[in-house]
Structures are given as structure tokens and as C-alpha cells.
Design a protein around this motif. Structure first.
Motif, PDB file in Angstrom:
ATOM      1  N   TYR A  64       4.399  15.797  -7.488  1.00 32.98           N
ATOM      2  CA  TYR A  64       5.086  14.677  -6.832  1.00 32.98           C
ATOM      3  C   TYR A  64       4.311  14.263  -5.588  1.00 32.98           C
ATOM      4  CZ  TYR A  64       9.365  14.874  -9.636  1.00 32.98           C
ATOM      5  OH  TYR A  64      10.277  14.795 -10.652  1.00 32.98           O
ATOM      6  N   ARG A  65       3.824  13.015  -5.596  1.00 36.81           N
ATOM      7  CA  ARG A  65       3.084  12.488  -4.447  1.00 36.81           C
ATOM      8  C   ARG A  65       3.707  11.162  -4.002  1.00 36.81           C
ATOM      9  NH1 ARG A  65      -1.593  13.510  -8.110  1.00 36.81           N
ATOM     10  NH2 ARG A  65      -2.701  15.391  -7.445  1.00 36.81           N
ATOM     11  N   LEU A  66       3.240  10.624  -2.853  1.00 32.21           N
ATOM     12  CA  LEU A  66       3.855   9.429  -2.267  1.00 32.21           C
ATOM     13  C   LEU A  66       2.874   8.283  -2.127  1.00 32.21           C
ATOM     14  CD1 LEU A  66       5.721  11.242   0.644  1.00 32.21           C
ATOM     15  CD2 LEU A  66       6.611  10.712  -1.633  1.00 32.21           C
ATOM     16  N   GLY A  67       3.367   7.076  -2.412  1.00 27.86           N
ATOM     17  CA  GLY A  67       2.575   5.865  -2.216  1.00 27.86           C
ATOM     18  C   GLY A  67       3.408   4.818  -1.483  1.00 27.86           C
ATOM     19  N   LEU A  68       2.771   3.698  -1.142  1.00 27.35           N
ATOM     20  CA  LEU A  68       3.399   2.666  -0.322  1.00 27.35           C
ATOM     21  C   LEU A  68       3.436   1.325  -1.038  1.00 27.35           C
ATOM     22  CD1 LEU A  68       1.439   3.433   2.966  1.00 27.35           C
ATOM     23  CD2 LEU A  68       3.903   3.788   2.658  1.00 27.35           C
ATOM     24  N   ALA A  69       4.460   0.542  -0.725  1.00 28.34           N
ATOM     25  CA  ALA A  69       4.509  -0.840  -1.213  1.00 28.34           C
ATOM     26  C   ALA A  69       5.230  -1.678  -0.166  1.00 28.34           C
ATOM     27  CB  ALA A  69       5.235  -0.923  -2.548  1.00 28.34           C
ATOM     28  N   LEU A  70       5.011  -2.976  -0.223  1.00 29.15           N
ATOM     29  CA  LEU A  70       5.654  -3.905   0.701  1.00 29.15           C
ATOM     30  C   LEU A  70       6.328  -4.987  -0.126  1.00 29.15           C
ATOM     31  CD1 LEU A  70       5.621  -3.930   3.819  1.00 29.15           C
ATOM     32  CD2 LEU A  70       3.698  -5.509   3.701  1.00 29.15           C
ATOM     33  N   LEU A  71       7.624  -5.229   0.159  1.00 34.16           N
ATOM     34  CA  LEU A  71       8.372  -6.260  -0.562  1.00 34.16           C
ATOM     35  C   LEU A  71       8.641  -7.443   0.365  1.00 34.16           C
ATOM     36  CD1 LEU A  71      11.042  -4.033  -2.388  1.00 34.16           C
ATOM     37  CD2 LEU A  71       8.721  -4.617  -3.134  1.00 34.16           C
ATOM     38  N   ASP A  72       8.779  -8.605  -0.225  1.00 35.11           N
ATOM     39  CA  ASP A  72       9.025  -9.837   0.527  1.00 35.11           C
ATOM     40  C   ASP A  72      10.346  -9.743   1.312  1.00 35.11           C
ATOM     41  OD1 ASP A  72       8.070 -12.835   0.598  1.00 35.11           O
ATOM     42  OD2 ASP A  72      10.257 -12.842   0.435  1.00 35.11           O
ATOM     43  N   LEU A  73      10.323 -10.191   2.555  1.00 31.54           N
ATOM     44  CA  LEU A  73      11.519 -10.069   3.398  1.00 31.54           C
ATOM     45  C   LEU A  73      12.695 -10.897   2.885  1.00 31.54           C
ATOM     46  CD1 LEU A  73      10.260 -10.116   7.111  1.00 31.54           C
ATOM     47  CD2 LEU A  73      11.261  -8.198   5.875  1.00 31.54           C
ATOM     48  N   GLU A  74      12.399 -12.082   2.373  1.00 29.77           N
ATOM     49  CA  GLU A  74      13.471 -12.972   1.903  1.00 29.77           C
ATOM     50  C   GLU A  74      13.890 -12.654   0.470  1.00 29.77           C
ATOM     51  OE1 GLU A  74      14.606 -15.707   3.817  1.00 29.77           O
ATOM     52  OE2 GLU A  74      13.464 -14.685   5.384  1.00 29.77           O
ATOM     53  N   ASP A  75      12.914 -12.265  -0.328  1.00 24.86           N
ATOM     54  CA  ASP A  75      13.173 -11.982  -1.746  1.00 24.86           C
ATOM     55  C   ASP A  75      12.617 -10.603  -2.096  1.00 24.86           C
ATOM     56  OD1 ASP A  75      13.406 -11.775  -4.432  1.00 24.86           O
ATOM     57  OD2 ASP A  75      12.069 -13.446  -4.928  1.00 24.86           O
ATOM     58  N   PRO A  76      13.440  -9.547  -1.925  1.00 23.70           N
ATOM     59  CA  PRO A  76      12.931  -8.179  -2.088  1.00 23.70           C
ATOM     60  C   PRO A  76      12.614  -7.805  -3.542  1.00 23.70           C
ATOM     61  CG  PRO A  76      15.280  -8.147  -1.689  1.00 23.70           C
ATOM     62  CD  PRO A  76      14.865  -9.585  -1.567  1.00 23.70           C
TER      63      PRO A  76
END
Ligand code: BMA
Length: 315
Positions: A231-243
């Protein structure tokens, strides 16, 4: 560009909490939700008893590192008499403050006879809880609520396992007017395929964090090997208005099992955060280690965002 291995730094006090610290007998303590509550760091830890069933217990500390005061008996026990889906325990709480309701919402896994599913409870004080109950059918877990509404509806990230979306278990989003009934299900982040570290099965770790660049997502991926999963960890970024829209995603994992307490335990090679706290630009990530203990790693939010915004657009 920052080296991905320099983003999170482990506390020298790790593991910061183990079963030996607990005021009552238990097998393991791990995968805690984490928030700032009344000037304390509050962890809602998953505690496994000697039947193999989990419940949730609060630990509080002024500095978030040591001096923990732990409830002397379980804070939230499974209630299978009224909620049969909790028959084999409750696990992995993710806590979100819902300002509009002046309440904390805890999304957790209920271990039902049909498999794990998503349940929600609310609280104001972490002594008494009100259950909304089961909100997703099995198999579904790794759920966390957003703190705000989008076009009048609450949003929740979760991870159903089904033929929905084809091969693999992907991170999904659903919407609700009342926190109980959920719809408009959509996959937001796909598990990758083949040799990737996050192939086949991924899930959100702590709740989404609001940042100027977007909703910050820390997620776990499982690599299956002949010796078991990693089990490892990664990152993502979602749109503020439309997640439901993904902006960036790290190709590399940014944190994985390395120290002895992450590599050895009831389930080896697991790092599994369910909570993080942002204060003055610093992120404190609280994570379960090898399904056995609790550890802390810190990062600068600016370092995370600098790294992530240079990552490719994700899917
Ligand atoms: C996941 C969850 C976590 C656990 C991990 C490793 O599926 O059940 O609670 O830490 O597996 O066993």
C-alpha cells in the motif's frame, strides 16, 4: 522540481501510538481519522479487539505528537442490534467538519455479512454520535465527504468494487441532498493497469483538502505481489467548482512503506492515512502502519502543490 521522496518527513517519535499505549486490552490501533478539535489534535483510531472486530476510540494530544489522552473505553462501538451491517465491526473513519450543519460527519466502513460498505455518523462532541446509517451497498469503502455543497448537493468520494467502470476498483464521486440518499455516481480517478503501483485498486485516504489550486486528494494504491499487497500513496488535484473533474495526478507514489513499523505487522507493507490536519501551511498526516500502529509524517502544503501542479493531467 522537488524530489517526490522529500515531500513528507516522518516523525522521530514514530510509531506515535501502539496497542501498548491503550488504556484497555486490544490487538492493534491504526488508520485514524484526524482533526483539530478544541485546541487539541483529535485522532479517532480504529482499534481491533481480540475477536478481530474493530471499533473507534478517541485519542487527544496538545501537540499532536505525544502526551495522548485516550478514552478509557471504546468511543464508538459497532451497533449490530440496530445496524446489522456493523456485525463484524466499524473501520477506517474519515472526518469532515460540515460548517453548515455545525457538525462533524464521520464516514466509516461497516463490515457487513455482505462485505464492507459505507456508513455515516455525525457528532458535535465526539462523545455522542448519531448514525445516518448505511449509505452505499457492499462492496464499497474508502469514503470521505467534502465539507461544502456543490450546486446545492453534498458530495462524497468512495470506492465501489463492482463491474461498474469495467476492470478494477476506482475512486468515485456521488451526490446527495440529505447525506443519506446518494446518486449521480461517477468515476473520478481510475485505477491504472498492469505494472503501475496503483493498478487495479485505489481509494481515497484522508478527506479532500481545500487549497487555492483545487481539492487536494491523497490516495492509496495497492500493488499486488507474490508476497502480498504493497500500500503506497499518490496525489491528485480536483477542480474546486466541479470535483468530478481531475486536474493533475502524480505518476509516482510519494510515500510508501520503508521503516520497520510500516513494513512489519499484522498486514505487512501498509501505510494507510485516514486523516490530515493543515495548520499554517504545514500538513500533518496521521497514518496506520502495517495494520498495527499509528505514525505521523509532515509536509509543507506549498511543496505538495508545487510538485503536483507540475504533474500531468490525470484521469
Ligand atoms: C484495506 C483496508 C484498510 C487496511 C488495508 C490493509 O482494504 O481494509 O483498513 O489497512 O486494507 O490491510
Amino acid at each position: 522540481m522537488l524530489n517526490k521522496n522529500e515531500i513528507f518527513h516522518r516523525s522521530e517519535k514514530n510509531p506515535i501510538l501502539t496497542a501498548a499505549d491503550w488504556p484497555y486490552s486490544c490487538n492493534t490501533v491504526f488508520n485514524p481519522g484526524a482533526i483539530k478539535f478544541e485546541d487539541h489534535t483529535l485522532l479517532l483510531a480504529r482499534v481491533e479487539d481480540h475477536r478481530g472486530f474493530s471499533h473507534l476510540t478517541v485519542a487527544r494530544s496538545r501537540n499532536g505528537v505525544d502526551g495522548w489522552e485516550i478514552d478509557t473505553s471504546p468511543t464508538l462501538m459497532p451497533d449490530p442490534a440496530n445496524y446489522p451491517e456493523e456485525i463484524w465491526g466499524i473501520e477506517d473513519p474519515r472526518i469532515t467538519y460540515i460548517e453548515e450543519l455545525n457538525q462533524w460527519a464521520v464516514a466509516y466502513t461497516a463490515y457487513s455479512e455482505g462485505g464492507p460498505l459505507v456508513s455515516i455518523a455525525t457528532t458535535r462532541d465526539f462523545h455522542t454520535f448519531e448514525r445516518i446509517g448505511a449509505v452505499m451497498p457492499p462492496e464499497d469503502k474508502d469514503a470521505a465527504l467534502f465539507p461544502v455543497k456543490f450546486n446545492g448537493r453534498w458530495a462524497m468520494i468512495h470506492r465501489p468494487v463492482s463491474s461498474f467502470g469495467g476492470d478494477g476498483a476506482h475512486i468515485s464521486i456521488s451526490f446527495s441532498y440529505d447525506l443519506k440518499h446518494w446518486g449521480d455516481h461517477k468515476i473520478v480517478i481510475h485505477a491504472r493497469k498492469g505494472g503501475w503501483w496503483d493498478a487495479k485498486k485505489i481509494g481515497i485516504s484522508p478527506p479532500p483538502l481545500h487549497t487555492p489550486e483545487g481539492w487536494l486528494i491523497l490516495y492509496h494504491g495497492v500493488r499486488t505481489t507474490v508476497a502480498g499487497g504493497i500500500y503506497r500513496l499518490g496525489l491528485a488535484l480536483l477542480d474546486l467548482e466541479d470535483p468530478s473533474k481531475i486536474l493533475h495526478r502524480s505518476d509516482n507514489w510519494i510515500f510508501g512503506p520503508k521503516e520497520w513499523y510500516e513494513r512489519q505487522g499484522d498486514v505487512s507493507d501498509v501505510v494507510f492515512p485516514c486523516g490530515w490536519i493543515e495548520e499554517n501551511g504545514e500538513i500533518r498526516m496521521y497514518y496506520g502502519c502495517a495494520d498495527t500502529s499509528i505514525a505521523l509524517a509532515t509536509a509543507k502544503l506549498s511543496d505538495i502543490l508545487e510538485y503536483l501542479t507540475q504533474c500531468p493531467a490525470g484521469e
